[in-house]
Design a protein around this motif. Structure first.
Motif, PDB file in Angstrom:
ATOM      1  N   ASN A 297      13.642   0.910  11.035  1.00 61.29           N
ATOM      2  CA  ASN A 297      12.963  -0.181  10.559  1.00 61.29           C
ATOM      3  C   ASN A 297      12.189   0.162   8.986  1.00 61.29           C
ATOM      4  O   ASN A 297      11.270   0.923   8.921  1.00 61.29           O
ATOM      5  CB  ASN A 297      11.754  -0.792  11.548  1.00 61.29           C
ATOM      6  N   ASP A 298      12.622  -0.660   8.029  1.00 59.59           N
ATOM      7  CA  ASP A 298      12.251  -0.539   6.820  1.00 59.59           C
ATOM      8  C   ASP A 298      11.074  -1.188   6.337  1.00 59.59           C
ATOM      9  O   ASP A 298      11.228  -2.585   6.167  1.00 59.59           O
ATOM     10  CB  ASP A 298      13.557  -0.668   5.766  1.00 59.59           C
ATOM     11  N   VAL A 299       9.733  -0.762   6.540  1.00 61.91           N
ATOM     12  CA  VAL A 299       8.570  -1.549   6.670  1.00 61.91           C
ATOM     13  C   VAL A 299       7.925  -1.322   5.330  1.00 61.91           C
ATOM     14  O   VAL A 299       7.396  -0.191   4.903  1.00 61.91           O
ATOM     15  CB  VAL A 299       7.625  -1.414   7.790  1.00 61.91           C
ATOM     16  N   GLU A 300       7.567  -2.326   4.677  1.00 62.43           N
ATOM     17  CA  GLU A 300       6.722  -2.283   3.383  1.00 62.43           C
ATOM     18  C   GLU A 300       5.436  -2.104   3.901  1.00 62.43           C
ATOM     19  O   GLU A 300       4.667  -3.002   4.775  1.00 62.43           O
ATOM     20  CB  GLU A 300       6.636  -3.332   2.642  1.00 62.43           C
ATOM     21  N   ILE A 301       4.575  -1.055   3.616  1.00 59.54           N
ATOM     22  CA  ILE A 301       3.026  -0.798   4.247  1.00 59.54           C
ATOM     23  C   ILE A 301       1.952  -1.088   3.100  1.00 59.54           C
ATOM     24  O   ILE A 301       2.046  -0.665   1.803  1.00 59.54           O
ATOM     25  CB  ILE A 301       3.127   0.705   4.704  1.00 59.54           C
ATOM     26  N   PRO A 302       1.172  -1.766   3.793  1.00 52.25           N
ATOM     27  CA  PRO A 302      -0.073  -2.081   2.780  1.00 52.25           C
ATOM     28  C   PRO A 302      -0.809  -0.499   2.476  1.00 52.25           C
ATOM     29  O   PRO A 302      -1.065   0.321   3.199  1.00 52.25           O
ATOM     30  CB  PRO A 302      -1.185  -2.691   3.667  1.00 52.25           C
ATOM     31  N   LYS A 303      -1.234  -0.417   0.970  1.00 52.73           N
ATOM     32  CA  LYS A 303      -1.585   0.678   0.569  1.00 52.73           C
ATOM     33  C   LYS A 303      -3.119   0.999   1.127  1.00 52.73           C
ATOM     34  O   LYS A 303      -3.451   2.303   1.328  1.00 52.73           O
ATOM     35  CB  LYS A 303      -1.945   0.432  -1.154  1.00 52.73           C
ATOM     36  N   ALA A 304      -3.790   0.208   1.665  1.00 52.43           N
ATOM     37  CA  ALA A 304      -5.004   0.115   2.032  1.00 52.43           C
ATOM     38  C   ALA A 304      -5.116   0.781   3.412  1.00 52.43           C
ATOM     39  O   ALA A 304      -5.794   1.507   3.622  1.00 52.43           O
ATOM     40  CB  ALA A 304      -5.892  -1.225   2.085  1.00 52.43           C
ATOM     41  N   LEU A 305      -4.144   0.472   4.135  1.00 54.93           N
ATOM     42  CA  LEU A 305      -3.807   1.018   5.536  1.00 54.93           C
ATOM     43  C   LEU A 305      -3.468   2.668   5.431  1.00 54.93           C
ATOM     44  O   LEU A 305      -4.037   3.718   6.228  1.00 54.93           O
ATOM     45  CB  LEU A 305      -2.890   0.220   6.234  1.00 54.93           C
ATOM     46  N   ILE A 306      -2.683   2.972   4.427  1.00 53.48           N
ATOM     47  CA  ILE A 306      -2.275   4.267   4.221  1.00 53.48           C
ATOM     48  C   ILE A 306      -3.556   5.217   3.748  1.00 53.48           C
ATOM     49  O   ILE A 306      -3.950   6.115   4.216  1.00 53.48           O
ATOM     50  CB  ILE A 306      -0.822   4.354   3.135  1.00 53.48           C
ATOM     51  N   GLU A 307      -4.257   4.594   2.833  1.00 53.52           N
ATOM     52  CA  GLU A 307      -5.571   5.238   2.166  1.00 53.52           C
ATOM     53  C   GLU A 307      -6.547   5.548   3.599  1.00 53.52           C
ATOM     54  O   GLU A 307      -6.859   6.519   3.664  1.00 53.52           O
ATOM     55  CB  GLU A 307      -6.135   4.297   1.302  1.00 53.52           C
ATOM     56  N   ASN A 308      -6.607   4.441   4.335  1.00 53.23           N
ATOM     57  CA  ASN A 308      -7.606   4.672   5.371  1.00 53.23           C
ATOM     58  C   ASN A 308      -7.106   5.813   6.517  1.00 53.23           C
ATOM     59  O   ASN A 308      -8.040   6.504   6.905  1.00 53.23           O
ATOM     60  CB  ASN A 308      -7.779   3.320   6.224  1.00 53.23           C
ATOM     61  N   GLU A 309      -5.815   5.869   6.703  1.00 53.37           N
ATOM     62  CA  GLU A 309      -5.290   6.568   7.626  1.00 53.37           C
ATOM     63  C   GLU A 309      -5.300   7.982   6.943  1.00 53.37           C
ATOM     64  O   GLU A 309      -5.636   9.039   7.710  1.00 53.37           O
ATOM     65  CB  GLU A 309      -3.895   6.330   7.980  1.00 53.37           C
TER      66      GLU A 309
END
Length: 433
Positions: A297-309
């Motif tokens: 699954n090629d999923v575009e990820i919100p930057k905000a979620l990556i920053e929070n994680e």
């Protein structure tokens, strides 16, 4: 309220919201009237302060408070109206416009959650390892327990396999000592595999009082990078050679482990081995499934979620390191965890979509069974059960794990599974094979 939305690239959206003046003024007037009932101003009786005075003194302040609350409530109303799912907090800015314009307008810039269409998994290849605990495996584990609880007796002979030598050693690299390269009265068991390659082998045949020089090379993947892959020389002095005096596996030996008899000890050893084996087999296939889901699954990820994680992983590491208060810990940054965070967020979004589409649930009996398995490995399982069932957050973690297991089962039902049988030692101790 008027709302317009503009896609500014990728998952980012810019939403403009116009709030009519009537809505703002009505709330401002309502609050000013409430204030007028209780406000004390010199020269006026309580409750008799003219509204004009109240507006002059408090109007701007109240309007700003109302605007802050209206922006927050209108934002969530607007995203609901537009069927948007924000990821993270919006960046809100007043909209520039005509100074004489009534009402209030603002823009909110934010990322939205991606739309995920899980890839089909029919026919995806998965390797599933099977294994079992044999009587020979149990006997080998009991023999290991004997060796771990052996008494060491000095002997006047050359050291051989299984013996222990007590040594002083000094290591040098290019003639210079290095950190951790020196020790006194260090017990080293020959053939234990705890020292670098060649060190224990170089002590075979040694006798008390002898001195030896060992020319060795640190492994390339050695944990201490400053010496990894480098040749080193060790000056070794042997103080004593000792042989193990192994205890018999009897009831007295069993009591060292909190059980009453040798038979009970054998049963507990087998139960622990089977439990550990089950966990290992389950973890191996689960990791394969999770890796496949991310790969498919090629999923575009919100930057905000990556920053929070990333920030959450950083805080977790700081807690695990337990840096004493007042001490300066290592210089860590959330950016160090971005790759790991991106994978975790990606997997979380994929799992959530699969769970929703297939209506997978963590049934109460499955959650209870999972808690029972966890508790079974502890000395007081009833306390562990109470610990989980007494805290909804902890129980929620178990429920999440059960849901992940449901996804694994769903995946395996459709995948092309190839089974491979391995022995207990081959699976659990591959470095010794």
């Amino acid at each position: 309220m008027q709302v317009s939305v503009e896609a500014t690239g990728g998952l980012e959206r810019r939403m403009t919201v116009d709030i009519p003046e009537e809505q703002i003024s009505r709330e401002v007037d309502k609050r000013l009237q409430q204030m007028a009932r209780t406000t004390r101003i010199k020269g006026f009786r309580p409750g008799k302060v003219p509204m004009k005075v109240i507006k002059t003194r408090y109007g701007d302040q109240v309007r700003q408070e109302v605007l802050g609350e209206v922006v927050q409530s209108s934002f969530y109303e607007a995203v609901g109206q537009e069927n948007l799912r924000p990821a993270g907090h919006p960046r809100v800015e007043p909209k520039e416009g005509d100074e004489n314009q009534e009402g209030f307008a603002y823009t909110a810039t934010f990322e939205v959650m991606p739309e995920i269409e899980p890839a089909p998994v029919e026919g995806v290849e998965v390797d599933k390892v099977t294994s079992e605990v044999t009587d020979a495996d149990v006997e080998k584990m009991l023999e290991t327990l004997r060796k771990q609880n052996a008494d060491w007796v000095k002997v006047d002979r050359e050291a051989g396999d299984g013996d222990r030598v007590v040594i002083d050693f000094k290591g040098t690299i290019d003639g210079e000592p290095f950190e951790g390269g020196e020790g006194e009265n260090v017990p080293v068991t020959i053939d234990s595999g705890r020292m670098i390659p060649g060190f224990e082998e170089g002590l075979k045949g040694a006798k008390a009082g002898e001195e030896r020089t060992l020319d060795l090379t640190f492994p390339d993947d050695y944990g201490y990078k400053e010496v990894a892959g480098k040749p080193a020389q060790f000056q070794v002095k042997i103080h004593a050679v000792e042989q193990p005096n192994l205890p018999e596996i009897d009831d007295e030996f069993a009591k060292r482990f909190g059980v009453e008899s040798a038979e009970a000890l054998k049963k507990e050893v087998r139960d622990n081995m089977e439990r550990e084996l089950e966990q290992t087999l389950k973890a191996r296939v689960k990791q394969q499934v999770m890796d496949k889901l991310v790969e498919l699954n090629d999923v575009e990820i919100p930057k905000a979620l990556i920053e929070n994680e990333s920030q959450a992983l950083l805080e977790q590491m700081r807690q695990n390191m337990q840096v004493p208060q007042g001490k300066q810990g290592p210089d860590l940054s959330p950016s160090m965890f971005e790759e790991q965070a991106a994978k975790r967020v990606t997997l979380g979004l994929i799992l959530a979509e699969i769970i929703k589409r297939n209506e997978l649930k963590a049934e109460p009996e499955q959650v209870r069974a999972a808690v029972e398995k966890i508790a079974a490995s502890y000395e007081k399982p009833e306390e562990v059960r109470s610990w989980y069932f007494g805290d909804q957050r902890r129980l929620g973690e178990v429920e999440s794990a059960v849901l992940e297991d449901r996804v694994v089962d769903w995946f395996l039902e459709q995948a092309k599974v190839t089974e491979e049988s391995k022995g207990f030692d081959e699976l659990m101790n591959p470095q010794q094979q």
